[in-house]
Design a protein around this motif. Structure first.
Motif, PDB file in Angstrom:
ATOM      1  N   PHE A  44       0.880  -1.334   0.070  1.00  0.00           N
ATOM      2  CA  PHE A  44      -0.039   0.013   0.123  1.00  0.00           C
ATOM      3  C   PHE A  44       0.713   1.378   0.018  1.00  0.00           C
ATOM      4  N   PHE A  45       0.554   2.169  -0.793  1.00  0.00           N
ATOM      5  CA  PHE A  45       1.280   3.404  -1.148  1.00  0.00           C
ATOM      6  C   PHE A  45       0.548   4.712  -0.910  1.00  0.00           C
ATOM      7  N   ALA A  46       1.043   5.549  -0.145  1.00  0.00           N
ATOM      8  CA  ALA A  46       0.212   7.027   0.152  1.00  0.00           C
ATOM      9  C   ALA A  46       0.189   8.041  -1.143  1.00  0.00           C
ATOM     10  N   ASN A  47       0.476   7.138  -2.352  1.00  0.00           N
ATOM     11  CA  ASN A  47       0.511   8.183  -3.258  1.00  0.00           C
ATOM     12  C   ASN A  47       0.161   7.320  -4.704  1.00  0.00           C
ATOM     13  N   THR A  48       0.197   7.954  -5.704  1.00  0.00           N
ATOM     14  CA  THR A  48      -0.308   7.022  -7.037  1.00  0.00           C
ATOM     15  C   THR A  48       0.873   6.980  -8.146  1.00  0.00           C
ATOM     16  N   THR A  49       2.120   7.268  -7.484  1.00  0.00           N
ATOM     17  CA  THR A  49       3.279   6.885  -8.239  1.00  0.00           C
ATOM     18  C   THR A  49       4.221   5.568  -7.750  1.00  0.00           C
ATOM     19  N   PHE A  50       3.570   5.211  -6.702  1.00  0.00           N
ATOM     20  CA  PHE A  50       4.137   3.816  -6.107  1.00  0.00           C
ATOM     21  C   PHE A  50       5.781   4.347  -5.748  1.00  0.00           C
ATOM     22  N   THR A  51       5.985   5.229  -5.092  1.00  0.00           N
ATOM     23  CA  THR A  51       7.327   5.672  -4.571  1.00  0.00           C
ATOM     24  C   THR A  51       7.302   5.833  -3.077  1.00  0.00           C
ATOM     25  N   GLY A  52       8.602   5.831  -2.492  1.00  0.00           N
ATOM     26  CA  GLY A  52       8.592   5.851  -1.398  1.00  0.00           C
ATOM     27  C   GLY A  52       8.380   4.295  -0.538  1.00  0.00           C
ATOM     28  N   THR A  53       8.578   4.476   0.681  1.00  0.00           N
ATOM     29  CA  THR A  53       8.328   3.117   1.604  1.00  0.00           C
ATOM     30  C   THR A  53       6.758   2.941   1.683  1.00  0.00           C
ATOM     31  N   THR A  70     -10.308   4.654   3.332  1.00  0.00           N
ATOM     32  CA  THR A  70      -8.959   4.221   3.358  1.00  0.00           C
ATOM     33  C   THR A  70      -8.664   2.918   3.395  1.00  0.00           C
ATOM     34  N   PRO A  71      -8.077   2.250   2.589  1.00  0.00           N
ATOM     35  CA  PRO A  71      -8.041   0.621   2.756  1.00  0.00           C
ATOM     36  C   PRO A  71      -6.864   0.450   3.799  1.00  0.00           C
ATOM     37  N   ALA A  72      -6.168   1.147   4.259  1.00  0.00           N
ATOM     38  CA  ALA A  72      -5.218   1.056   5.315  1.00  0.00           C
ATOM     39  C   ALA A  72      -4.611   1.970   6.106  1.00  0.00           C
ATOM     40  N   SER A  73      -4.174   1.587   7.437  1.00  0.00           N
ATOM     41  CA  SER A  73      -4.034   2.699   8.330  1.00  0.00           C
ATOM     42  C   SER A  73      -2.810   3.462   7.661  1.00  0.00           C
ATOM     43  N   GLY A  74      -2.740   4.834   7.861  1.00  0.00           N
ATOM     44  CA  GLY A  74      -1.870   5.726   7.151  1.00  0.00           C
ATOM     45  C   GLY A  74      -2.035   6.057   5.931  1.00  0.00           C
ATOM     46  N   LEU A  75      -3.040   5.619   5.318  1.00  0.00           N
ATOM     47  CA  LEU A  75      -3.231   6.062   3.766  1.00  0.00           C
ATOM     48  C   LEU A  75      -4.313   7.107   3.738  1.00  0.00           C
ATOM     49  N   LYS A  77      -8.092   8.673   1.891  1.00  0.00           N
ATOM     50  CA  LYS A  77      -9.129   8.135   1.354  1.00  0.00           C
ATOM     51  C   LYS A  77      -8.929   8.156  -0.196  1.00  0.00           C
ATOM     52  N   ASP A  78      -8.137   9.132  -0.789  1.00  0.00           N
ATOM     53  CA  ASP A  78      -7.815   9.369  -2.161  1.00  0.00           C
ATOM     54  C   ASP A  78      -6.431   9.376  -2.413  1.00  0.00           C
ATOM     55  N   ASP A  79      -6.119   9.111  -3.804  1.00  0.00           N
ATOM     56  CA  ASP A  79      -4.845   9.544  -4.205  1.00  0.00           C
ATOM     57  C   ASP A  79      -3.811   8.327  -3.334  1.00  0.00           C
ATOM     58  N   PHE A  80      -4.159   7.167  -3.536  1.00  0.00           N
ATOM     59  CA  PHE A  80      -3.303   6.180  -3.069  1.00  0.00           C
ATOM     60  C   PHE A  80      -3.333   5.066  -4.041  1.00  0.00           C
ATOM     61  N   GLY A  81      -2.084   4.268  -4.003  1.00  0.00           N
ATOM     62  CA  GLY A  81      -2.080   3.194  -4.787  1.00  0.00           C
ATOM     63  C   GLY A  81      -1.449   1.755  -4.050  1.00  0.00           C
ATOM     64  N   VAL A  82      -1.911   0.755  -4.942  1.00  0.00           N
ATOM     65  CA  VAL A  82      -1.740  -0.793  -4.289  1.00  0.00           C
ATOM     66  C   VAL A  82      -1.136  -1.444  -5.317  1.00  0.00           C
ATOM     67  N   ARG A  83       0.058  -2.408  -4.927  1.00  0.00           N
ATOM     68  CA  ARG A  83       0.641  -3.139  -5.980  1.00  0.00           C
ATOM     69  C   ARG A  83       0.580  -4.632  -5.402  1.00  0.00           C
ATOM     70  N   TRP A  84       0.270  -5.461  -6.393  1.00  0.00           N
ATOM     71  CA  TRP A  84       0.324  -6.839  -5.958  1.00  0.00           C
ATOM     72  C   TRP A  84       1.315  -7.477  -7.072  1.00  0.00           C
ATOM     73  N   SER A  85       1.937  -8.505  -6.584  1.00  0.00           N
ATOM     74  CA  SER A  85       3.031  -9.195  -7.444  1.00  0.00           C
ATOM     75  C   SER A  85       3.092 -10.551  -6.787  1.00  0.00           C
ATOM     76  N   ASP A 144      -0.738  -3.213 -10.740  1.00  0.00           N
ATOM     77  CA  ASP A 144      -0.706  -1.809 -10.138  1.00  0.00           C
ATOM     78  C   ASP A 144      -2.110  -1.196 -10.206  1.00  0.00           C
ATOM     79  N   TYR A 145      -2.406  -0.694  -9.081  1.00  0.00           N
ATOM     80  CA  TYR A 145      -3.900  -0.188  -8.801  1.00  0.00           C
ATOM     81  C   TYR A 145      -3.838   1.181  -8.263  1.00  0.00           C
ATOM     82  N   VAL A 146      -4.357   2.120  -8.972  1.00  0.00           N
ATOM     83  CA  VAL A 146      -4.340   3.704  -7.911  1.00  0.00           C
ATOM     84  C   VAL A 146      -5.826   4.044  -8.043  1.00  0.00           C
TER      85      VAL A 146
END
Length: 658
Positions: A44-53, A70-75, A77-85, A144-146
Motif C-alpha cells: 500500500f502506497f500513500a501516492n499514485t506513483t508507487f514511490t517511497g516506503t 481508506t484501505p489501510a492505516s496511514g493511507l 482516502k484518495d490518491d493512493f496506490g496498491v501493488r500486487w505481485s 498496479d492499482y491507483v
C-alpha cells in the motif's frame, strides 16, 4: 531523483547540541514480508506513483477488493496506490486469459511487460481481458492499482485457456518417479513430484514388458502416486509416467523405470473335505490374485466343472451326487489373466445319506425297526443294522445283525423301511443304529433308537403314585405313567375296607372301570354321601399279564364328602322327579298331578341349610341354568293347588362335573 528525499532516507543524522555531536537513530524498517506462491505480495502506497516506503505490506490470496474509505492505516482516502505481485512456476506455460477491472486505474505486467493498461480516473468500472501466451518456467505477475477520487474497486484473475483448439502446449514431463516393487503383494508403487501447470488434469501411468516397444496404460490419477499389480510371471517390466492437461495434451514419458516381478504363487494349504451336501474347499489367499481357478476332474483327469471365484478363500461344491467321487485343484489368476501353477489334485467322495427317523419297538426277545429315506438322498444300496448294549453305537464294536428289510412308499416319495431283529435276548436293553452301504462306501449312522425287549411271562410293573381325592362330584384318581411298550390297559378297582383300624385291613372290591394305556387319571362320578371307599389300579400288558400277581397291591382309602341335605324329604309325594345334566345346566322333569294349577322348583343351599325356591311354572319341566359345575345339586318339586297349598315334594339330585 529528489536529493532531499534521498538524504532523509539516510541511516544517521548528525545534529549539534551544546557543542557536542549527537547520533539520532533512523526509523527501523519492518521485517521483510515473504508470501508463499501463488499468494500475492501486496503493498500500500500513500501516492499514485508507487514511490517511497509502502505504508503496509501483507499477503493476499486474490486481487479482488472494494474500498469505500481508506484501505489501510496511514493511507489517504484518495490518491493512493496498491501493488500486487507474485512469482510462480508456470510449468510448460501456454495460453492464458488475463482479466482486469477497476475503478480507477489498473495496469497488469508479465515479467515487467505491460499487458493491460486502464490507467485513468473514471466514474465507472472499466475492464479488459487479454489473451497471452506464458512461456514455460517461472514468471512474475504484477498488478498496479491507483485510486484518485471516490470509491475504489479492483479485480484481476489469470486463468489457463483449456480449449483443445487453443491450447496446444503439452505439460512438462513429470520428474523421474520413484519406483519400488513389493514381492509379498506382487505390486509396484510409483511416486513423483507434482507438475506446476495450472491446467493440469492428472497423470497416466504406462507399463510394458521388457523387449516390447508398445506401452499399456495401467492407471490414471490426480494424485502423485499409484500402485499397480503387474503379472506375477517373473518378467521385467518398465514403467513411465505422463502428465496430461484439460485440453487433452499429454507430456512425454518419464525415463523407463524397471521392476522385476515374482512368479504368481500357487495357493497354499489347499484342503478338500467331504460334507453332507457335497465337498468343501479352502485355501490360503494369494495377495496378487484377482481371482482363482478351481477345477473338478473325474478319475481320468478330465475337467467336469470349473469355478472362478474372486477375492475368496473357500468354495462349496453342492453339485456332486451322493456317492460320487471327484478330484479338485486350484490356481491363482492375476488381473492380467496370468495363472499360477495348479495345486496337486485332492480327491473326495460325497458321503451317502444316513437313514432318518429310526424307531425301535420292543417284542418278546425281538425288536422291530423302522427308518425313512428321502428321494433326494438316493442312491441306496443295502442297509446295515448295528446293535449294541452300550452307548454310543460304534461300528467297530457293535454287532452287525441280520435284518431282512422291506419298505412302503409314502405320499411324498419317501420310503419307510422296516425289519425285525429276531436274534435279540429277552429283557435286554439294546441300542440300534442303521447305515446305508453301497459297495465300499458306508454312510454315517442314523439316529440311535433304544429299546428293552419283552419277556413272554413278565407282567407289567405295579402302578405307583396312586392318589384319591374326594370332590363334590365324586372321587378323582391319579397315578404315575407306565411307559412299558407292551402296556395294553388299566383296570380300576373300587371296594370297601375290611378290618378294624389298628388291625390289618384289606380292600375288597371288583373291577370298576377299564382304561386304555396312556391314561393315568380316572374320575369316579358318584353321589358324595360320606361313604368310605378304597381303590387300586392294575396294569395289564398285551399278553394279558397282570401286575397284581407281582405281590401285594397298593390301594388308597378315601372318605367321600357328605353333601346330603340336612332336611329330610317327606314321604308321600304325588310327583316322580327326574334330573339329568344338559348343555344348559340341569334339566328337571316330572309327572302331571291332577288338580294342580302349577309347580314350584326348589334347590338345596348348603350355606343356608335350606331348600330355596328357584321358580314357579305351569310346565312339567325346568332347566336350571344357574347350577354351578364341580359339585352335586339337590332338588325338590311340589304341586301347587288353587287354594295356594303345595303337595309333598318329589326329590332328586344331579352331579355337574368340572
Amino acid at each position: 531523483m529528489n536529493p532531499a528525499r534521498r538524504a532523509a532516507a539516510g541511516a544517521v543524522v548528525l545534529a549539534s547540541a551544546a557543542g557536542l555531536l549527537t547520533t539520532v537513530a533512523a526509523p527501523v524498517a519492518s521485517a521483510t514480508t515473504t508470501c508463499a506462491t501463488p499468494v500475492y505480495k501486496r503493498q500500500f502506497f500513500a501516492n499514485t506513483t508507487f514511490t517511497g516506503t509502502p505504508k503496509k505490506t501483507d499477503c493476499d490470496s486474490a486481487v479482488s477488493e472494494s474500498w469505500s474509505g481508506t484501505p489501510a492505516s496511514g493511507l489517504p482516502k484518495d490518491d493512493f496506490g496498491v501493488r500486487w505481485s507474485v512469482t510462480r512456476d508456470f510449468g510448460s506455460g501456454g495460453p492464458f486469459a488475463l482479466a482486469a477491472s477497476g475503478l480507477d486505474g489498473i495496469r497488469v505486467y508479465v515479467d515487467g511487460s505491460r499487458k493491460v493498461d486502464l490507467w485513468r480516473n473514471t466514474t465507472g468500472t472499466v475492464s479488459r481481458t487479454v489473451n497471452v501466451t506464458v512461456p514455460r518456467g517461472t514468471h512474475t505477475l504484477r498488478v498496479d492499482y491507483v485510486n484518485w477520487t471516490g470509491a475504489a474497486k479492483v479485480k484481476f484473475t489469470y486463468t489457463p485457456r483449456t480449449s483443445a483448439t487453443v491450447d496446444k502446449v503439452a505439460p512438462l514431463t513429470p520428474p523421474h518417479p520413484l519406483v519400488s516393487y513389493d514381492g509379498n503383494a506382487d505390486t509396484t508403487k510409483l511416486s513423483w513430484t507434482k507438475n506446476q501447470e495450472m491446467d493440469l488434469a492428472g497423470y497416466r501411468v504406462y507399463r510394458r514388458p521388457k523387449g516390447v516397444t508398445s506401452w499399456t496404460k495401467v492407471g490414471s490419477t490426480t494424485a502423485t502416486s499409484l500402485t499397480d499389480t503387474p503379472p506375477a510371471t517373473g518378467a521385467v517390466y518398465y514403467y513411465e509416467v505422463r502428465a496430461y492437461d484439460r485440453a487433452g495434451n499429454e507430456s512425454a514419458g518419464t525415463a523407463d523405470a524397471p521392476v522385476t516381478s515374482t512368479v504368481l504363487q500357487t495357493p497354499a494349504r489347499f484342503t478338500v473335505s467331504a460334507i453332507d451336501t457335497g465337498a468343501s474347499l479352502s485355501w490360503s489367499g494369494v495377495s496378487a490374485a484377482a481371482r482363482y481357478r478351481v477345477e473338478r476332474t473325474d478319475a481320468h483327469g478330465v475337467v467336469t466343472k470349473s469355478w472362478d471365484p474372486a477375492r475368496t478363500v473357500s468354495l462349496t461344491d453342492d453339485t456332486l451326487a451322493r456317492g460320487e467321487a471327484a478330484q479338485y485343484r486350484i490356481a491363482a489368476v492375476d488381473g492380467s489373466g496370468h495363472m499360477s501353477p495348479f495345486t496337486e489334485l485332492r480327491a473326495v467322495t460325497r458321503p451317502l445319506a444316513a437313514p432318518r427317523e429310526l424307531t425301535a419297538t420292543a417284542g418278546i426277545g425281538s425288536a422291530t425297526l423302522q427308518w425313512t429315506t428321502r428321494p433326494q438322498d438316493a442312491p441306496y444300496g443295502e442297509f446295515r443294522v448295528y446293535r449294541s448294549t452300550t452307548l454310543p453305537v460304534d461300528t467297530s464294536t457293535a454287532q452287525w445283525v441280520t435284518c431282512t428289510t422291506s419298505f412302503a412308499t409314502l405320499s411324498d416319495g419317501s420310503r419307510r423301511y422296516g425289519c425285525a431283529d429276531l436274534s435279540a435276548e429277552e429283557d435286554t436293553t439294546y441300542h440300534y443304529a442303521v447305515a446305508n452301504a453301497q459297495g465300499s462306501q458306508i454312510s454315517a449312522l442314523s439316529n440311535t433308537a433304544t429299546v428293552t425287549t419283552l419277556v413272554s411271562d413278565k407282567p407289567p410293573a405295579q402302578v405307583t403314585g396312586l392318589t384319591a381325592t374326594a370332590t363334590g362330584y365324586g372321587i378323582e384318581l391319579d397315578w404315575d405313567d407306565n411307559t412299558e411298550p407292551d402296556l395294553n390297559r388299566y383296570a380300576v378297582y373300587r371296594g370297601v375296607v375290611l378290618g378294624d383300624e389298628g388291625d390289618e385291613q384289606v380292600c375288597s372290591g371288583s373291577e370298576w372301570a377299564d382304561l386304555p394305556a396312556g391314561t393315568s387319571r380316572f374320575r369316579d362320578v358318584r353321589l358324595p354321601d360320606g361313604d368310605r371307599a378304597c381303590y387300586w389300579v392294575d396294569a395289564i400288558d398285551d399278553a394279558g399279564n397282570s401286575s397284581r400277581w407281582l405281590g401285594p397291591v397298593y390301594a388308597v382309602v378315601v372318605d367321600e364328602l357328605d353333601l346330603t341335605p340336612s332336611v329330610a324329604t317327606p314321604e308321600g309325594s304325588p310327583l316322580t322327579l327326574t334330573a339329568h345334566v344338559a348343555d344348559s345346566g340341569v334339566h328337571l322333569a316330572w309327572n302331571a298331578v291332577d288338580a294342580a294349577t302349577g309347580y314350584v322348583v326348589y334347590r338345596w343351599n348348603p350355606e343356608t341349610q335350606g331348600y330355596e325356591r328357584l321358580a314357579a311354572t305351569t310346565d312339567r319341566s325346568y332347566d336350571d341354568i344357574t347350577a354351578g359345575a364341580g359339585t352335586t345339586h339337590y332338588y325338590w318339586v311340589t304341586a301347587r293347588y288353587a287354594d295356594g297349598t303345595e303337595s309333598v315334594p318329589g326329590a332328586q339330585w344331579a352331579i355337574l362335573e368340572p
